[in-house]
Design a protein around this motif. Structure first.
Motif, short mmCIF file in Angstrom:
data_model
loop_
_atom_site.label_atom_id
_atom_site.label_comp_id
_atom_site.label_asym_id
_atom_site.label_seq_id
_atom_site.Cartn_x
_atom_site.Cartn_y
_atom_site.Cartn_z
N HIS B 127 0.80 -1.16 -0.03
CA HIS B 127 -0.06 -0.17 0.00
C HIS B 127 0.98 1.15 -0.13
O HIS B 127 2.12 1.16 0.22
N THR B 128 0.35 2.29 -0.31
CA THR B 128 0.94 3.65 -0.30
C THR B 128 0.77 4.13 1.21
O THR B 128 0.36 3.70 2.03
N VAL B 129 1.52 5.18 1.44
CA VAL B 129 1.35 5.83 2.81
C VAL B 129 0.35 6.39 3.05
O VAL B 129 -0.25 5.98 4.37
N ASP B 130 -0.44 6.90 2.34
CA ASP B 130 -1.83 7.60 2.59
C ASP B 130 -2.57 6.53 2.86
O ASP B 130 -3.61 6.59 3.82
N GLU B 131 -2.78 5.62 2.20
CA GLU B 131 -3.75 4.38 2.39
C GLU B 131 -3.38 3.71 3.61
O GLU B 131 -4.21 3.45 4.54
N MET B 132 -2.19 3.60 4.19
CA MET B 132 -1.93 2.81 5.59
C MET B 132 -2.37 3.64 6.63
O MET B 132 -2.81 3.48 7.46
N LYS B 133 -2.11 4.99 6.38
CA LYS B 133 -2.24 6.06 7.40
C LYS B 133 -3.90 5.87 7.51
O LYS B 133 -4.09 6.07 8.78
N ALA B 134 -4.55 6.05 6.66
CA ALA B 134 -5.99 5.97 6.61
C ALA B 134 -6.39 4.54 7.52
O ALA B 134 -7.35 4.61 8.40
N PHE B 135 -5.85 3.37 7.01
CA PHE B 135 -6.05 2.22 7.73
C PHE B 135 -5.89 2.45 9.46
O PHE B 135 -6.50 1.97 10.18
N ALA B 136 -4.61 2.84 9.63
CA ALA B 136 -4.25 3.06 10.91
C ALA B 136 -5.03 3.87 11.74
O ALA B 136 -5.33 3.64 13.08
N GLU B 137 -5.62 5.09 11.10
CA GLU B 137 -6.20 6.21 11.90
C GLU B 137 -7.52 5.40 12.33
O GLU B 137 -8.53 6.16 13.10
N GLU B 138 -8.20 4.24 11.44
CA GLU B 138 -9.48 3.71 11.91
C GLU B 138 -9.38 2.88 13.50
O GLU B 138 -10.43 2.94 13.81
N ASN B 139 -8.31 3.03 13.80
CA ASN B 139 -8.15 2.25 15.15
C ASN B 139 -7.71 3.17 16.29
O ASN B 139 -6.97 4.20 15.89
N GLU B 140 -8.15 3.21 17.35
CA GLU B 140 -7.72 3.81 18.67
C GLU B 140 -6.64 3.39 19.38
O GLU B 140 -6.57 2.04 19.48
N TYR B 141 -5.61 3.89 19.83
CA TYR B 141 -4.73 3.44 20.69
C TYR B 141 -4.48 4.29 22.07
O TYR B 141 -4.84 5.31 22.07
N ASP B 142 -3.92 3.76 23.18
CA ASP B 142 -3.45 4.45 24.27
C ASP B 142 -2.71 5.71 24.01
O ASP B 142 -1.51 5.10 23.20
N THR B 143 -2.69 6.62 24.68
CA THR B 143 -1.55 7.50 24.61
C THR B 143 -0.87 7.48 25.82
O THR B 143 -1.13 6.56 26.72
N GLU B 144 0.36 8.31 25.86
CA GLU B 144 1.08 8.24 27.27
C GLU B 144 0.49 9.02 28.10
O GLU B 144 -0.65 9.74 27.79
N PRO B 145 0.48 8.75 29.65
CA PRO B 145 -0.09 9.47 30.88
C PRO B 145 0.02 10.96 30.44
O PRO B 145 1.22 11.44 29.99
N ASN B 146 -1.06 11.71 30.46
CA ASN B 146 -1.19 13.11 30.44
C ASN B 146 -0.73 13.66 31.66
O ASN B 146 -0.14 12.86 32.98
N ASP B 147 -0.78 15.02 31.97
CA ASP B 147 -0.54 15.73 33.31
C ASP B 147 -0.93 15.18 34.65
O ASP B 147 -0.28 15.15 35.60
N GLN B 148 -2.33 14.78 34.14
CA GLN B 148 -2.99 14.23 35.39
C GLN B 148 -2.87 12.71 35.48
O GLN B 148 -3.51 12.01 36.27
N GLY B 149 -1.88 12.09 34.73
CA GLY B 149 -1.93 10.74 34.75
C GLY B 149 -3.05 9.79 34.14
O GLY B 149 -2.94 8.83 34.25
N GLU B 150 -3.73 10.62 33.25
CA GLU B 150 -4.79 9.69 32.64
C GLU B 150 -4.44 9.38 31.29
O GLU B 150 -3.64 10.03 30.59
N ILE B 151 -4.75 8.05 31.05
CA ILE B 151 -4.49 7.71 29.66
C ILE B 151 -5.59 8.02 28.72
O ILE B 151 -6.75 7.35 29.10
N GLU B 152 -5.34 8.56 27.66
CA GLU B 152 -6.41 8.82 26.76
C GLU B 152 -6.31 8.12 25.43
O GLU B 152 -5.26 7.21 25.24
N LYS B 153 -7.18 8.26 24.34
CA LYS B 153 -7.11 7.25 23.32
C LYS B 153 -6.75 8.24 22.22
O LYS B 153 -7.12 9.60 22.21
#
Lengths: 159, 316
Positions: B127-153
């Motif tokens: 696939h091309t970069v744009d196609e794969m970016k679109a595929f990846a963005e369909e899914n949600e991942y955990d972020t690093e903990p923010n300032d309050q220690g919460e993990i967001e998506k």
């Protein structure tokens, strides 16, 4: 490394090139000029939903039901697609059946048929108290012969 | 030499014969032999009882039903298919890889994970970069903990790995009636028979099991699966997927594509590996020829010299 670069350049000039960036979008349109891109996107979404549904069904239901449902779904899809394309039909069962009936696999088929006849007779007979038998081994031999005979033919038929 | 070995072997044979004689004589002394008619009654009874016990236990152990390894437990050995990419000078068919990924995404991914493959590895391969970016963005991942220690998506990035359908093994087992769908990242390397086995497994579900074969409830008969009872039902039916390149999506075509894709997932380095091997063989052949030439060049004065001994002529 001048000399290795030279060799790799020569070899890469023979091999097809992999593109990371999207090339000009002529390839898809030229292959299917009639279908519009919007329609295509809708269809692909539908098909993903259907596949998910069928997978869930298969996880929950008994295999017979799920296969029936999936078969019905496939039929529905085929009916929808009939306007654009002819329905896809697998060549593998056909080729393997031809192979099963060929002279090459005749001995295995003979044994298998005989076994099926014997075992069904045993199952129908309520007074039968001999050892329980199945035709798995005979089926294996027949299937091995048929698939081996069908393998090169199948690979010619597939893309 | 020959005579000596023959001589040496003679006493051995003599010793062997002696020992044979000894054992036979001992056996005859303990067994009833010709004197059985005159043996005491209690010996006959003991021997009869011992024989009866031996026969009875042997019948108990071996006479009922043999639980030996059967062909059904081994599973049907997969047929060798003429895979194009398996040849030593061929690459993967990357259009087949693209189709195979579509099959994985639309069919297999609902149960099977592909956790060792990141989205970025498809870029420039299928696939091309744009196609794969679109595929990846369909899914949600955990972020690093923010300032309050919460993990967001956050939406996925190219560097993320393909998410698994189930959070853990227990969830996967619970959803599939106790059976664990294996991770497919290295499945081609992890199964005996590799591509042939998986292709045969996917396409090998017979319409009905052979006569006499018992299939438990919730299981399916597949001759290629060891034990022949597999929890996975047949999933590939004609027309389940609609290929974007117009290839007719028959069962065997989809199975072939997805198997080639899984082989790529297990061995993404194969194309480069074959190319490198070709280069290495070419270069090393040249270097070997060079080294042979250098060796002959350096050794030629030594190999071609002639040492002549001319003894001093004694004086008389």
């Amino acid at each position: 490394m001048g000399i290795t670069d030279y060799f790799s350049d020569v070899i890469s000039s023979w091999l097809p090139e992999a593109l990371a960036e999207a090339p000009a979008q002529d390839a898809e349109e030229s292959s299917a000029p009639e279908s519009e891109p919007e329609v295509k996107a809708d269809e692909s979404e539908e098909s993903t939903e259907k596949s998910e549904d069928s997978a869930e069904d298969s996880a929950e239901d008994t295999p017979e039901e799920s296969s029936k449902e999936a078969g019905e779904e496939a039929e529905e899809e085929e009916e929808e697609e009939e306007e654009e394309e002819e329905e896809p039909e697998d060549v593998k069962p056909k080729i393997e059946e031809e192979c099963t009936n060929s002279a090459q696999c005749a001995p295995y088929k003979h044994h298998y048929d005989e076994c099926v006849e014997r075992v069904t007779k045993q199952q129908e007979d309520e007074d039968y108290k001999g050892p329980k038998e199945d035709c798995v081994e005979e089926f294996f031999h027949l299937a091995h012969c048929a698939t081996q005979c069908a393998a090169p033919k199948l690979w010619k038929a597939l893309k | 030499m020959l005579a000596r070995t023959v001589l040496r072997s003679v006493p051995f044979r003599g010793a062997a014969r002696q020992s044979l004689n000894k054992t036979s004589s001992r056996a005859s002394s303990s067994a009833a032999g010709p004197e059985s008619a005159s043996s005491p009654f209690h010996l006959t009874v003991t021997a009869s009882v011992a024989t009866a016990i031996a026969l009875g236990s042997a019948t108990y152990l071996y006479g009922q039903e043999a639980f030996a390894m059967t062909p059904a437990e081994e599973g049907l050995h997969a047929t060798q298919y003429p895979w194009e990419h398996a040849k030593w000078n061929k690459t993967f068919d990357h259009q087949a890889l693209r189709r195979g990924f579509q099959v994985y995404r639309e069919v297999c991914a609902s149960c099977h994970s592909l956790t060792r493959v990141p989205w970025r590895s498809f870029v420039g391969v299928t696939h091309t970069v744009d196609e794969m970016k679109a595929f990846a963005e369909e899914n949600e991942y955990d972020t690093e903990p923010n300032d309050q220690g919460e993990i967001e998506k956050r939406p996925g990035k190219l560097s993320d790995y393909i998410p698994a359908p189930y959070p853990n093994e227990e969830a996967a087992r619970f959803a599939n009636g106790g059976a664990l769908p294996p991770d497919l990242s290295l499945i081609v390397k992890g199964r005996h028979g590799g591509c042939n086995y998986i292709f045969s497994l996917l396409t090998g579900y017979p319409d009905e099991p052979p006569a006499g074969a018992t299939v438990q409830e919730g299981m399916n008969f597949n001759p290629y699966f060891p034990g022949t009872a597999i929890a996975m039902a047949r999933v590939l039916f004609d027309g389940v997927v609609e290929y974007e390149d117009g290839t007719p999506a028959t069962t065997s075509q989809m199975a072939k594509d997805v198997v080639e894709f899984l082989n790529w997932a297990a061995e993404p380095e194969m194309d480069d590996r074959k190319k490198m091997g070709f280069k290495a063989i070419t270069l090393l052949t040249g270097l070997f020829a060079l080294s042979v030439w250098v060796k002959r060049y350096k050794w030629s004065p030594i190999k071609t010299r002639k040492i002549v001994y001319s003894p001093p002529v004694p004086r008389r």
